[in-house]
Design a protein around this motif. Structure first.
Motif, PDB file in Angstrom:
ATOM      1  N   PRO A  61       0.728  -1.215   0.202  1.00 57.21           N
ATOM      2  CA  PRO A  61       0.139  -0.023   0.093  1.00 57.21           C
ATOM      3  C   PRO A  61       0.562   1.185  -0.073  1.00 57.21           C
ATOM      4  N   PHE A  62       2.083   1.230   0.824  1.00 59.31           N
ATOM      5  CA  PHE A  62       2.893   2.511   0.651  1.00 59.31           C
ATOM      6  C   PHE A  62       3.607   2.700  -0.549  1.00 59.31           C
ATOM      7  N   LEU A  63       3.962   1.640  -1.278  1.00 58.85           N
ATOM      8  CA  LEU A  63       4.500   1.500  -2.597  1.00 58.85           C
ATOM      9  C   LEU A  63       3.540   2.152  -3.724  1.00 58.85           C
ATOM     10  N   PHE A  64       2.213   1.638  -3.190  1.00 59.91           N
ATOM     11  CA  PHE A  64       1.196   2.404  -4.384  1.00 59.91           C
ATOM     12  C   PHE A  64       0.828   3.665  -4.259  1.00 59.91           C
ATOM     13  N   GLY A  65       1.098   4.240  -3.069  1.00 59.64           N
ATOM     14  CA  GLY A  65       0.870   5.646  -2.761  1.00 59.64           C
ATOM     15  C   GLY A  65       1.954   6.359  -3.362  1.00 59.64           C
ATOM     16  N   VAL A  66       3.304   5.912  -3.050  1.00 60.22           N
ATOM     17  CA  VAL A  66       4.194   6.767  -3.787  1.00 60.22           C
ATOM     18  C   VAL A  66       4.211   6.745  -5.226  1.00 60.22           C
ATOM     19  N   VAL A  67       4.180   5.511  -5.810  1.00 60.41           N
ATOM     20  CA  VAL A  67       3.964   5.502  -7.158  1.00 60.41           C
ATOM     21  C   VAL A  67       2.881   6.557  -7.762  1.00 60.41           C
ATOM     22  N   LEU A  68       1.662   6.672  -7.138  1.00 54.05           N
ATOM     23  CA  LEU A  68       0.866   7.577  -7.466  1.00 54.05           C
ATOM     24  C   LEU A  68       1.042   8.776  -7.374  1.00 54.05           C
ATOM     25  N   LEU A  69       1.719   9.439  -6.180  1.00 52.83           N
ATOM     26  CA  LEU A  69       2.215  10.613  -5.976  1.00 52.83           C
ATOM     27  C   LEU A  69       3.252  11.127  -6.731  1.00 52.83           C
ATOM     28  N   THR A  70       4.073  10.174  -6.839  1.00 50.47           N
ATOM     29  CA  THR A  70       5.242  10.821  -7.745  1.00 50.47           C
ATOM     30  C   THR A  70       4.904  10.819  -9.172  1.00 50.47           C
ATOM     31  N   GLY A  71       4.093   9.933  -9.868  1.00 48.78           N
ATOM     32  CA  GLY A  71       3.693   9.718 -11.211  1.00 48.78           C
ATOM     33  C   GLY A  71       2.849  11.022 -11.433  1.00 48.78           C
ATOM     34  N   LEU A  72       1.999  11.499 -10.475  1.00 55.58           N
ATOM     35  CA  LEU A  72       1.421  12.967 -10.733  1.00 55.58           C
ATOM     36  C   LEU A  72       2.220  14.029 -10.732  1.00 55.58           C
ATOM     37  N   ALA A  73       3.215  14.133  -9.661  1.00 50.41           N
ATOM     38  CA  ALA A  73       4.266  15.118  -9.502  1.00 50.41           C
ATOM     39  C   ALA A  73       5.024  15.059 -10.593  1.00 50.41           C
ATOM     40  N   CYS A  74       5.594  14.014 -11.300  1.00 46.39           N
ATOM     41  CA  CYS A  74       6.303  13.940 -12.518  1.00 46.39           C
ATOM     42  C   CYS A  74       5.693  14.324 -13.754  1.00 46.39           C
ATOM     43  N   GLY A  75       4.311  13.935 -13.907  1.00 50.72           N
ATOM     44  CA  GLY A  75       3.524  14.092 -15.037  1.00 50.72           C
ATOM     45  C   GLY A  75       2.737  15.292 -15.424  1.00 50.72           C
ATOM     46  N   LEU A  76       2.568  15.970 -14.049  1.00 48.72           N
ATOM     47  CA  LEU A  76       1.254  17.073 -14.096  1.00 48.72           C
ATOM     48  C   LEU A  76       2.029  18.432 -14.998  1.00 48.72           C
ATOM     49  N   TYR A  77       3.194  18.977 -14.788  1.00 48.89           N
ATOM     50  CA  TYR A  77       3.547  19.933 -15.251  1.00 48.89           C
ATOM     51  C   TYR A  77       3.642  19.632 -16.758  1.00 48.89           C
ATOM     52  N   PRO A  78       4.587  18.670 -17.268  1.00 44.44           N
ATOM     53  CA  PRO A  78       4.657  18.367 -18.716  1.00 44.44           C
ATOM     54  C   PRO A  78       3.345  18.255 -19.421  1.00 44.44           C
ATOM     55  N   ALA A  79       2.363  17.541 -18.763  1.00 40.57           N
ATOM     56  CA  ALA A  79       0.911  17.328 -19.378  1.00 40.57           C
ATOM     57  C   ALA A  79       0.344  18.589 -19.516  1.00 40.57           C
ATOM     58  N   ILE A  80       0.341  19.720 -18.438  1.00 44.16           N
ATOM     59  CA  ILE A  80      -0.242  20.775 -18.791  1.00 44.16           C
ATOM     60  C   ILE A  80       0.491  21.635 -19.913  1.00 44.16           C
TER      61      ILE A  80
END
Length: 493
Positions: A61-80
């Motif tokens: 569960p901890f890894l799932f949360g890290v993956v989700l938050l890291t993916g959003l943090a990495c992809g949010l700015y380039p996607a915008i």
């Protein structure tokens, strides 16, 4: 992106796709990280001296949360940014958009942050390793090599204790034998108050130790002034029973350490020789001053100490033996045999000074090992970011290099220019990391009574090493760009 938006793709569809791709990439990295953790777990456990296991009920569960938050943090700015491009502007442009000056500042800022953390971490790691090495080879005030100390204490029967001393003395390879209450890593604390006679100084709380046998040869303490105990002097022998402090008016000779000297207000070791102290109804004459013997951790402050000499073993004493001419293992076997002859019902083992005091520095040593690994990982990650930035800039500046070389610039000048631009964020990061790293290591070192001094060389070593690694990281891209032929560079799309 411009073609897809022209064919009907909405901004939301593109945004979701880019963020989804970032999360998928992060998930792949998370799966690889989980596998690496499983592989590294036994090595980490051996390094830290602990038992470790993977608790998947918490980890997944901890890894799932890290993956989700890291993916959003990495992809949010380039996607915008990517989904916001206007098709007409992009298709009408002669080159791909780069985001302008603000995007360049953001890229450089990210590299600076990465290297600032890596450099600060590396500086702290270097200081931790130096302090651990300093603690391991710290001057303890006595000759630590060639000593074995019993793990069990000797109590009770004075006759058997004398027999043990004789048995040890006649053991082949033994140079000297002594009893003492205080030995390396001993928590036994016998404390009392003393005051210089004729002085208006307040009482000082001192640590007492009673020795029996040839202590001076066994530990070889560094004598700063005066003499050591001598059996030919009657007042050098102090009683070892509980009636010691009840002997009103008696005078006994003692040896004090350097800390006691300063606490008692003496300016030099020589000025303390012959001075009388009082403790209750007895008087203590100082006949010698020794360097502080550090039987405790470098974190702790050494106590003022008064040492007595006795002809009878003191209760709760340990046996210390200096040996020569034989190996430690053989000497342990011989000493254990001599011990068992006198105390067959109380088995004992013998340890070296290094073994007894290893717990005082092993924590810092293991922390230094772990920090070294973590620093290597941090620098590697920072170099990956720098390599990505160098690849992007090399692609963007191909035409610029072609024009410079067409106007007469040499490959060496282009190489110098590119390296300077690539390494500028690294230099800024080193400057930004210096002050926080200095504050952190100073705060950590303040917890040690004896510690190293933070030197500018610590910072110079880390900074120069970081710059060298960063230069090697971008050297391939820089050389390729500097050697490009002007015609090819100007024709590049």
């Amino acid at each position: 992106m411009a073609i897809r938006k022209t064919l009907g793709a909405t901004r939301m569809v593109l945004f979701v796709q880019f963020v989804g791709e970032a999360i998928v990439n992060t998930a792949v990295g998370g799966a690889l990280a989980l596998a690496l953790c499983e592989v590294a777990l036994p090595f980490t456990a051996a390094l830290t001296g602990t038992t470790l296991h993977m608790d998947y009920g918490f980890t997944l569960p901890f890894l799932f949360g890290v993956v989700l938050l890291t993916g959003l943090a990495c992809g949010l700015y380039p996607a915008i940014v990517l989904s916001s491009y206007q098709p007409a502007h992009v298709l009408a442009a002669t080159r791909m958009p780069s985001g302008g000056r603000n995007a360049a500042r953001l890229r450089n800022g990210l590299v600076i942050i990465q290297f600032a953390f890596a450099v600060a971490f590396a500086i702290c790691t270097l200081v931790v390793n130096r302090q651990a090495h300093f603690m391991q080879f710290l001057d303890l005030g006595f000759a630590r090599e060639g000593i074995l100390i019993s793990s069990n204490v000797v109590t009770g029967d004075a006759g058997r204790e004398r027999a043990l001393i004789e048995a040890m003395r006649h053991t082949p390879g033994v140079v000297s034998t002594s009893f003492s209450q205080l030995t390396p890593k001993i928590d036994n604390r016998n404390r009392f108050n003393v005051t210089p006679i004729g002085s208006h100084s307040e009482d000082i709380h001192v640590l007492g130790d009673t020795i029996v046998g040839d202590y001076a040869t066994t530990y070889r303490p560094h004598l700063l002034a005066g003499r050591w105990f001598d059996i030919n002097h009657g007042e050098d022998n102090s009683p070892s029973d509980d009636s010691f402090f009840a002997r009103q008016g008696k005078t006994f000779n003692v040896v004090v350490n350097q800390t006691a000297l300063s606490r008692l207000g003496f300016r030099s070791p020589e000025s303390a020789i012959g001075t009388l102290l009082k403790s209750g109804g007895i008087r203590l004459r100082i006949i010698g001053v020794t360097q502080d013997l550090r039987f405790i951790s470098a974190r702790d402050e050494i106590s003022p100490q008064v040492t007595f000499n006795s002809n009878d073993p003191q209760a709760y004493s340990h046996v210390s033996v200096r040996f020569s001419g034989v190996s430690e293992n053989i000497m342990r076997t011989r000493l254990k045999s001599a011990w068992d002859q006198v105390f067959p019902d109380a088995p004992s083992s013998f340890e070296t000074v290094q073994e007894r005091m290893s717990t005082f520095y092993i924590t810092e040593q293991r922390r230094g090992w772990l920090f070294s690994i973590a620093s290597g990982v941090a620098v590697t990650i920072a170099c990956l970011g720098l390599y990505g930035l160098a690849s992007f800039i090399a692609l963007r500046r191909t035409h610029e290099v072609g024009i410079r070389k067409a106007l007469g610039a040499t490959s060496q000048k282009v190489l110098t220019l590119m390296l300077r631009d690539f390494l500028r964020p690294v230099l800024v990061a080193c400057v930004l990391a210096a002050v926080p790293a200095w504050l952190v290591v100073q705060s950590w070192l303040s917890g040690f009574h004896q510690r190293i001094a933070v030197s500018w060389l610590d910072f110079a070593i880390v900074v120069s090493g970081t710059i060298a690694i960063a230069a090697l990281t971008v050297l391939g891209q820089t050389l390729r760009l500097a050697r490009a032929e002007p015609a090819r560079a100007l024709r590049a799309e």
